[in-house]
Design a protein around this motif. Structure first.
Motif, short mmCIF file in Angstrom:
data_model
loop_
_atom_site.label_atom_id
_atom_site.label_comp_id
_atom_site.label_asym_id
_atom_site.label_seq_id
_atom_site.Cartn_x
_atom_site.Cartn_y
_atom_site.Cartn_z
N GLU A 27 29.11 33.52 34.64
CA GLU A 27 28.34 33.37 35.41
C GLU A 27 28.93 33.65 36.96
O GLU A 27 29.36 34.12 37.45
CB GLU A 27 29.16 31.69 35.53
N TYR A 33 31.52 38.68 43.52
CA TYR A 33 31.21 40.35 43.38
C TYR A 33 29.85 40.71 42.33
O TYR A 33 29.20 41.45 42.74
CB TYR A 33 32.47 41.14 42.66
N ALA A 88 35.90 31.97 27.23
CA ALA A 88 36.99 32.86 26.93
C ALA A 88 37.88 32.54 26.43
O ALA A 88 38.33 31.39 27.52
CB ALA A 88 36.63 34.52 27.32
N GLY A 240 37.26 45.89 37.59
CA GLY A 240 38.55 46.11 37.49
C GLY A 240 39.01 45.52 38.81
O GLY A 240 38.46 45.30 39.69
N LYS A 266 44.01 43.90 32.92
CA LYS A 266 42.95 45.13 33.87
C LYS A 266 43.15 45.69 33.37
O LYS A 266 42.54 47.28 33.08
CB LYS A 266 42.78 44.66 35.23
N ILE A 291 39.37 40.86 48.01
CA ILE A 291 38.23 40.95 48.70
C ILE A 291 38.00 38.79 48.31
O ILE A 291 38.58 38.48 47.40
CB ILE A 291 36.34 40.32 48.56
N THR A 293 37.15 35.43 47.08
CA THR A 293 36.40 34.88 46.20
C THR A 293 36.59 33.81 45.76
O THR A 293 37.88 33.35 45.96
CB THR A 293 35.06 35.41 45.14
N SER A 295 37.99 32.97 42.72
CA SER A 295 38.99 33.44 41.56
C SER A 295 40.09 33.74 42.49
O SER A 295 41.63 33.84 42.29
CB SER A 295 38.20 34.31 40.63
N1 LIG Z 1 38.00 39.15 44.17
C1 LIG Z 1 38.64 40.25 44.02
O1 LIG Z 1 39.31 40.15 44.84
C2 LIG Z 1 38.78 41.58 43.18
C3 LIG Z 1 38.69 42.80 42.87
C4 LIG Z 1 38.11 43.23 42.26
C5 LIG Z 1 37.52 43.13 41.31
N2 LIG Z 1 37.77 41.90 40.82
C6 LIG Z 1 36.80 41.25 39.98
O2 LIG Z 1 35.45 40.34 39.61
C7 LIG Z 1 35.24 40.12 38.69
C8 LIG Z 1 34.39 38.85 39.18
O3 LIG Z 1 35.00 38.26 40.33
P1 LIG Z 1 35.58 37.02 41.87
O4 LIG Z 1 36.81 37.27 42.32
O5 LIG Z 1 33.51 38.42 41.77
O6 LIG Z 1 35.24 35.51 41.17
P2 LIG Z 1 33.84 35.27 40.19
O7 LIG Z 1 35.02 33.49 40.41
O8 LIG Z 1 33.21 35.12 41.01
O9 LIG Z 1 33.94 35.61 39.13
C9 LIG Z 1 35.01 35.09 37.86
C10 LIG Z 1 34.12 35.13 36.85
O10 LIG Z 1 34.74 35.41 35.87
C11 LIG Z 1 34.18 34.60 35.15
N3 LIG Z 1 35.21 33.39 33.63
C12 LIG Z 1 36.44 32.56 34.25
N4 LIG Z 1 37.00 31.65 33.27
C13 LIG Z 1 36.57 32.35 32.23
C14 LIG Z 1 36.69 32.47 30.71
N5 LIG Z 1 37.37 31.43 30.58
N6 LIG Z 1 35.88 32.85 29.87
C15 LIG Z 1 34.82 32.91 30.41
N7 LIG Z 1 34.42 33.25 31.57
C16 LIG Z 1 34.86 32.73 32.81
C17 LIG Z 1 33.43 33.28 35.75
O11 LIG Z 1 32.20 32.52 34.74
C18 LIG Z 1 33.10 34.24 36.26
O12 LIG Z 1 31.60 34.52 35.89
C19 LIG Z 1 36.66 40.31 38.37
O13 LIG Z 1 36.39 40.49 36.72
C20 LIG Z 1 37.57 39.94 38.98
O14 LIG Z 1 38.64 40.20 38.36
C21 LIG Z 1 37.77 40.55 41.58
#
Ligand SMILES: NC(=O)c1ccc[n+]([C@@H]2O[C@H](COP(=O)([O-])OP(=O)(O)OC[C@H]3O[C@@H](n4cnc5c(N)ncnc54)[C@H](O)[C@@H]3O)[C@@H](O)[C@H]2O)c1
Length: 439
Positions: A27, A33, A88, A240, A266, A291, A293, A295
């Protein structure tokens, strides 16, 4: 992987155009990101399609979105959403009328969790139930999607799923200590890893964060074969995290947030891309910078690595626009505190012996320690306090910039990616941002 494989040059190619389809597998949240990629896909004129993870009813049963929720989500995405719940993980799954893992955890208390044992045979049945549910839903999504992508079109599947923390009271309290606690409130991440509770959580992270990428690649095989046969191309990306190169002591150096409990998941995500690549499927995991967010907000201190981006913007031929980013951050700090003071604090923090010990790529993901929590969470608190308003932080501004920079980097690299796992460091993000803003 013995060292990070960094993207060093700004990618120029683009195979995606109007009539091609961009599918977001996860979502979309305001600061997430995925916004960076969606913006690029829209600019290229692609059709945007999304999915939903669904919602839980009052009995915790998974349901599709209501008509109202669906139309709100579609407006937010700017595209059509396939309304089949793709939540998931297996924390709320079980064979009919049996206890879910969440039920099993609900008896644990702050006093007992380190000794409490789980019935692993039962957990395995729940895991299988959850996987079957998810894969069936993926199959339904793919059937609908198949009709939406014309022969010969290119398809871009962007995986963004990460998570899997079970919603039980005891873990909320533990998470608050592990990720935010210092001094008397410090809790060792090793204690969690060694407990049955921790082992279950790691299994759930694997499902949500890593295996879903595999299920996506497998589930879309029919679409991939049809499109490839009719002249189209199919690409897969995932986000990742495996540390980031930032400026420390005048040089780009790899560093990481510790303890990143999801680290093993990861690395499994990276392996999914490597294995797919070996089979001729073009899947790339982009290891992205830290960053803020929805999460990542739980990880106090994860944001500290963002500040040196300001220096990287100047280092990478930054001009007026790069300087304007410094000016935009200055008024967020309290009177009498300069941005230079703040950056010096970060420089001292990164150069401290405590933090240097954690810059160990091969040992990643390392456990936390009392000294680390003291330094990291302490610095994070101090820095928040020198802001005028804790809701308007310098790292909020910098997070938005990183997100903006990753969009075109990932979008263009994915047309002709150099490999299955690539790191985006502050150097390439700064170069991209300066280029976009004519700096
Ligand atoms: N925020 C950071 O610092 C950072 C750094 C590197 C990578 N990431 C990765 O970027 C991606 C997006 O994360 P974000 O930080 O932008 O936050 P975000 O909260 O916008 O995105 C989290 C995503 O995970 C999905 N999700 C959460 N629980 C779930 C479940 N049980 N089943 C299915 N989907 C689920 C949500 O629908 C959403 O699309 C992730 O893979 C995250 O690990 C984030």
């Amino acid at each position: 992987m013995h060292a990070p494989i960094a993207l060093r040059d700004i990618p120029q190619s683009n195979i995606f155009r109007k009539g091609d389809v961009f599918i977001l597998f996860g979502e979309l949240f305001g600061r997430g990101y995925a916004n960076g990629l969606i913006n690029e896909a829209k600019n290229a004129g692609m059709t945007i399609i999304g999915i939903t993870v669904g919602r839980r009813d009052e009995h915790n049963a998974l349901r599709a979105l209501t008509a109202e929720e669906l139309s709100e989500a579609e407006v937010n995405l700017g595209g059509h959403i396939i309304n089949v719940p793709l939540m998931a993980g297996f924390d709320l799954d079980a064979p009919d009328d049996e206890s879910t893992p969440t039920d099993l955890l609900s008896g644990m208390t702050l006093k007992s969790w380190q000794q409490d044992k789980l019935d692993w045979q039962h957990i395995e049945k729940c895991r299988e139930t959850g996987i079957a549910r998810f894969k069936n839903s993926v199959a339904r999504v793919m059937q609908e999607l198949d009709d939406m992508i014309p022969d010969g079109a290119n398809a871009f599947f962007a995986h963004t799923m990460a998570g899997g923390i079970p919603k039980v009271k005891v873990f909320l309290a533990i998470a608050n200590r592990i990720y935010k606690g210092r001094g008397e409130r410090f809790m060792s991440s090793r204690a969690l890893m060694d407990s049955d509770l921790g082992k279950l959580i790691l299994m759930n992270f694997d499902e949500v964060t890593a295996h879903t990428f595999q299920y996506l690649i497998e589930g879309s095989a029919v679409i991939r074969t049809r499109l490839t046969k009719t002249g189209g191309q199919v690409r897969y990306t995932a986000y990742g995290y495996h540390g980031t190169e930032i400026l420390i002591d005048g040089k780009y150096q790899w560093q990481t947030y510790t303890n990143y409990t999801q680290g093993q998941a990861k690395m499994r995500l990276e392996q999914v891309a490597v294995d797919a690549w070996d089979q001729g499927v073009v899947a790339t995991v982009y290891n992205c910078p830290e960053i803020r967010t929805n999460s990542s907000d739980i990880f106090a201190g994860v944001e500290l690595s963002l500040f040196p981006l300001l220096k990287a913007l100047l280092r990478e031929n930054g001009g007026r626009w790069a300087e304007a980013q410094w000016q935009a951050c200055r008024p967020l700090l309290q009177d009498g505190v300069t941005l230079e003071d703040l950056l010096q604090k970060i420089e001292d923090y990164n150069n401290s012996t405590v933090m240097a010990e954690f810059r160990n790529f091969t040992a990643w993901p390392m456990d936390n320690s009392e000294a680390l929590s003291e330094a990291m969470i302490g610095t994070s608190d101090e820095i928040i306090q020198i802001h005028k308003d804790r809701k308007e932080l310098v790292v909020g501004h910098l997070s938005a910039l990183v997100l903006e920079g990753t969009g075109p980097l990932m979008f263009h690299e994915t047309s002709n990616p150099a490999g299955p796992v690539l790191w985006l460091g502050h150097d390439i993000i700064a170069k991209q941002l300066n280029l976009m803003h004519g700096s």
